[in-house]
Motif scaffolding. Structure first.
Motif, PDB file in Angstrom:
ATOM      1  N   THR A  29       5.938  12.496  -1.397  1.00 52.60           N
ATOM      2  CA  THR A  29       7.015  11.512  -1.390  1.00 52.60           C
ATOM      3  C   THR A  29       7.979  11.791  -0.249  1.00 52.60           C
ATOM      4  OG1 THR A  29       6.838  11.142  -3.768  1.00 52.60           O
ATOM      5  CG2 THR A  29       8.926  10.536  -2.733  1.00 52.60           C
ATOM      6  N   ARG A  30       8.341  13.056  -0.056  1.00 55.84           N
ATOM      7  CA  ARG A  30       9.238  13.408   1.062  1.00 55.84           C
ATOM      8  C   ARG A  30       8.642  12.967   2.395  1.00 55.84           C
ATOM      9  NH1 ARG A  30      10.041  17.811  -2.067  1.00 55.84           N
ATOM     10  NH2 ARG A  30       8.546  19.103  -0.951  1.00 55.84           N
ATOM     11  N   MET A  59       0.821  -1.208   0.000  1.00 57.14           N
ATOM     12  CA  MET A  59       0.000   0.000   0.000  1.00 57.14           C
ATOM     13  C   MET A  59       0.864   1.272   0.000  1.00 57.14           C
ATOM     14  SD  MET A  59      -3.199   0.751   2.534  1.00 57.14           S
ATOM     15  CE  MET A  59      -2.403  -0.254   3.746  1.00 57.14           C
ATOM     16  N   MET A  60       1.897   1.298   0.831  1.00 57.74           N
ATOM     17  CA  MET A  60       2.777   2.463   0.883  1.00 57.74           C
ATOM     18  C   MET A  60       3.579   2.588  -0.406  1.00 57.74           C
ATOM     19  SD  MET A  60       3.674   5.136   2.587  1.00 57.74           S
ATOM     20  CE  MET A  60       3.309   4.924   4.314  1.00 57.74           C
ATOM     21  N   THR A  61       4.016   1.460  -0.951  1.00 59.91           N
ATOM     22  CA  THR A  61       4.752   1.485  -2.218  1.00 59.91           C
ATOM     23  C   THR A  61       3.886   2.065  -3.323  1.00 59.91           C
ATOM     24  OG1 THR A  61       6.072  -0.410  -1.548  1.00 59.91           O
ATOM     25  CG2 THR A  61       5.963   0.054  -3.906  1.00 59.91           C
ATOM     26  N   LEU A  62       2.642   1.627  -3.396  1.00 59.88           N
ATOM     27  CA  LEU A  62       1.728   2.142  -4.418  1.00 59.88           C
ATOM     28  C   LEU A  62       1.438   3.624  -4.196  1.00 59.88           C
ATOM     29  CD1 LEU A  62      -0.724  -0.879  -4.637  1.00 59.88           C
ATOM     30  CD2 LEU A  62       0.986  -0.185  -6.332  1.00 59.88           C
ATOM     31  N   ALA A  63       1.302   4.017  -2.957  1.00 58.50           N
ATOM     32  CA  ALA A  63       1.072   5.433  -2.650  1.00 58.50           C
ATOM     33  C   ALA A  63       2.248   6.280  -3.125  1.00 58.50           C
ATOM     34  CB  ALA A  63       0.847   5.621  -1.151  1.00 58.50           C
ATOM     35  N   GLN A 119      10.139  10.237   5.070  1.00 62.54           N
ATOM     36  CA  GLN A 119      10.627  10.716   6.365  1.00 62.54           C
ATOM     37  C   GLN A 119       9.865  10.153   7.560  1.00 62.54           C
ATOM     38  OE1 GLN A 119      10.278  14.935   5.955  1.00 62.54           O
ATOM     39  NE2 GLN A 119      12.104  15.129   4.683  1.00 62.54           N
ATOM     40  N   LEU A 120       8.549  10.076   7.482  1.00 64.81           N
ATOM     41  CA  LEU A 120       7.755   9.729   8.660  1.00 64.81           C
ATOM     42  C   LEU A 120       7.683   8.246   9.017  1.00 64.81           C
ATOM     43  CD1 LEU A 120       4.776  12.271   8.513  1.00 64.81           C
ATOM     44  CD2 LEU A 120       6.890  12.382   9.850  1.00 64.81           C
ATOM     45  N   PRO A 121       7.453   7.343   8.054  1.00 61.35           N
ATOM     46  CA  PRO A 121       7.371   5.932   8.454  1.00 61.35           C
ATOM     47  C   PRO A 121       8.692   5.461   9.073  1.00 61.35           C
ATOM     48  CG  PRO A 121       6.473   6.216   6.262  1.00 61.35           C
ATOM     49  CD  PRO A 121       7.151   7.511   6.631  1.00 61.35           C
ATOM     50  N   GLY A 122       8.569   4.720  10.162  1.00 61.52           N
ATOM     51  CA  GLY A 122       9.748   4.214  10.844  1.00 61.52           C
ATOM     52  C   GLY A 122      10.302   5.148  11.892  1.00 61.52           C
ATOM     53  N   SER A 123       9.719   6.322  12.020  1.00 61.75           N
ATOM     54  CA  SER A 123      10.188   7.283  13.011  1.00 61.75           C
ATOM     55  C   SER A 123       9.573   6.991  14.375  1.00 61.75           C
ATOM     56  CB  SER A 123       9.815   8.712  12.595  1.00 61.75           C
ATOM     57  OG  SER A 123      10.081   9.615  13.646  1.00 61.75           O
ATOM     58  N   PRO A 124      10.402   6.829  15.404  1.00 59.21           N
ATOM     59  CA  PRO A 124       9.853   6.597  16.742  1.00 59.21           C
ATOM     60  C   PRO A 124       9.109   7.828  17.276  1.00 59.21           C
ATOM     61  CG  PRO A 124      12.238   6.784  16.821  1.00 59.21           C
ATOM     62  CD  PRO A 124      11.850   6.803  15.381  1.00 59.21           C
ATOM     63  N   ASP A 125       9.351   8.960  16.655  1.00 62.38           N
ATOM     64  CA  ASP A 125       8.693  10.201  17.069  1.00 62.38           C
ATOM     65  C   ASP A 125       7.406  10.477  16.305  1.00 62.38           C
ATOM     66  OD1 ASP A 125      10.806  10.734  18.861  1.00 62.38           O
ATOM     67  OD2 ASP A 125      11.978  11.635  17.245  1.00 62.38           O
ATOM     68  N   LEU A 126       6.992   9.529  15.475  1.00 63.57           N
ATOM     69  CA  LEU A 126       5.765   9.718  14.693  1.00 63.57           C
ATOM     70  C   LEU A 126       4.587   9.896  15.636  1.00 63.57           C
ATOM     71  CD1 LEU A 126       4.395   9.705  11.897  1.00 63.57           C
ATOM     72  CD2 LEU A 126       4.103   7.254  12.180  1.00 63.57           C
ATOM     73  N   ASP A 127       3.912  11.026  15.513  1.00 65.54           N
ATOM     74  CA  ASP A 127       2.761  11.301  16.375  1.00 65.54           C
ATOM     75  C   ASP A 127       1.468  11.094  15.596  1.00 65.54           C
ATOM     76  OD1 ASP A 127       2.653  13.497  14.669  1.00 65.54           O
ATOM     77  OD2 ASP A 127       3.095  14.972  16.224  1.00 65.54           O
ATOM     78  N   ARG A 141      -1.456  12.254   8.531  1.00 65.09           N
ATOM     79  CA  ARG A 141      -0.967  12.788   7.252  1.00 65.09           C
ATOM     80  C   ARG A 141      -0.589  11.637   6.313  1.00 65.09           C
ATOM     81  NH1 ARG A 141      -1.689  14.987   3.167  1.00 65.09           N
ATOM     82  NH2 ARG A 141      -0.005  15.950   2.029  1.00 65.09           N
ATOM     83  N   LEU A 142       0.079  10.620   6.854  1.00 67.51           N
ATOM     84  CA  LEU A 142       0.429   9.456   6.037  1.00 67.51           C
ATOM     85  C   LEU A 142      -0.819   8.736   5.538  1.00 67.51           C
ATOM     86  CD1 LEU A 142       3.460   8.066   8.040  1.00 67.51           C
ATOM     87  CD2 LEU A 142       3.513   8.981   5.711  1.00 67.51           C
ATOM     88  N   ARG A 143      -1.812   8.572   6.398  1.00 68.62           N
ATOM     89  CA  ARG A 143      -3.068   7.940   5.979  1.00 68.62           C
ATOM     90  C   ARG A 143      -3.724   8.749   4.864  1.00 68.62           C
ATOM     91  NH1 ARG A 143      -3.257   5.931  11.267  1.00 68.62           N
ATOM     92  NH2 ARG A 143      -3.984   7.836  12.209  1.00 68.62           N
ATOM     93  N   GLU A 144      -3.704  10.063   4.994  1.00 65.44           N
ATOM     94  CA  GLU A 144      -4.288  10.926   3.956  1.00 65.44           C
ATOM     95  C   GLU A 144      -3.563  10.746   2.627  1.00 65.44           C
ATOM     96  OE1 GLU A 144      -4.063  14.895   5.487  1.00 65.44           O
ATOM     97  OE2 GLU A 144      -5.642  14.560   6.962  1.00 65.44           O
ATOM     98  N   ILE A 145      -2.247  10.653   2.676  1.00 62.69           N
ATOM     99  CA  ILE A 145      -1.471  10.469   1.453  1.00 62.69           C
ATOM    100  C   ILE A 145      -1.812   9.120   0.818  1.00 62.69           C
ATOM    101  CG2 ILE A 145       0.865  10.081   0.548  1.00 62.69           C
ATOM    102  CD1 ILE A 145       1.803  12.229   2.614  1.00 62.69           C
TER     103      ILE A 145
END
Length: 111
Positions: free
Chosen positions: A61-62, A48-52, A66-74, A80-84
């Motif tokens: 794309t940036r 799903m993320m690859t297709l997005a 940047q966000l997936p895999g971040s321990p600081d992801l709030d 925002r990632l879901r929206e993308i």
């Protein structure tokens, strides 16, 4: 169907099931705060993320890099990632892939 034929069906590798779970989890996590961000925070590489990313704008794309895999992801970052994923058709394309593979898998059964 004999076991060899079953092993060669489009569903045998479990891919569609995993993809379906990823899509469900993406939607459920938006509704249940206790489950938010798990796959996104873990940086799970999903179809799903690859297709997005394939359909994302430069700024999207940036963000997806940047966000997936971040321990600081709030929660805001996860939303925002879901929206993308939704805006780029990532979830829709996964659902279409699942449908297509399911049809291919059941076709030999005459259904």
């Amino acid at each position: 169907m004999v076991p060899e034929q079953v092993a060669q069906t489009p569903l045998a590798d479990g891919g569609p099931v995993t993809q379906h779970d990823d899509g469900v989890r993406l939607q459920v996590e938006a509704q249940e705060p206790a489950k938010r961000c798990r796959d996104l925070r873990d940086g799970k590489a999903t179809v799903m993320m690859t297709l997005a990313r394939q359909s994302a704008s430069a700024s999207q794309t940036r963000i997806t890099e940047q966000l997936p895999g971040s321990p600081d992801l709030d929660d805001a970052g996860a939303e925002r990632l879901r929206e993308i994923i939704m805006d780029t058709g990532g979830l829709l394309r996964v659902e279409e892939m699942i449908d297509r593979r399911t049809e291919q898998a059941v076709a030999p059964c005459g259904k």
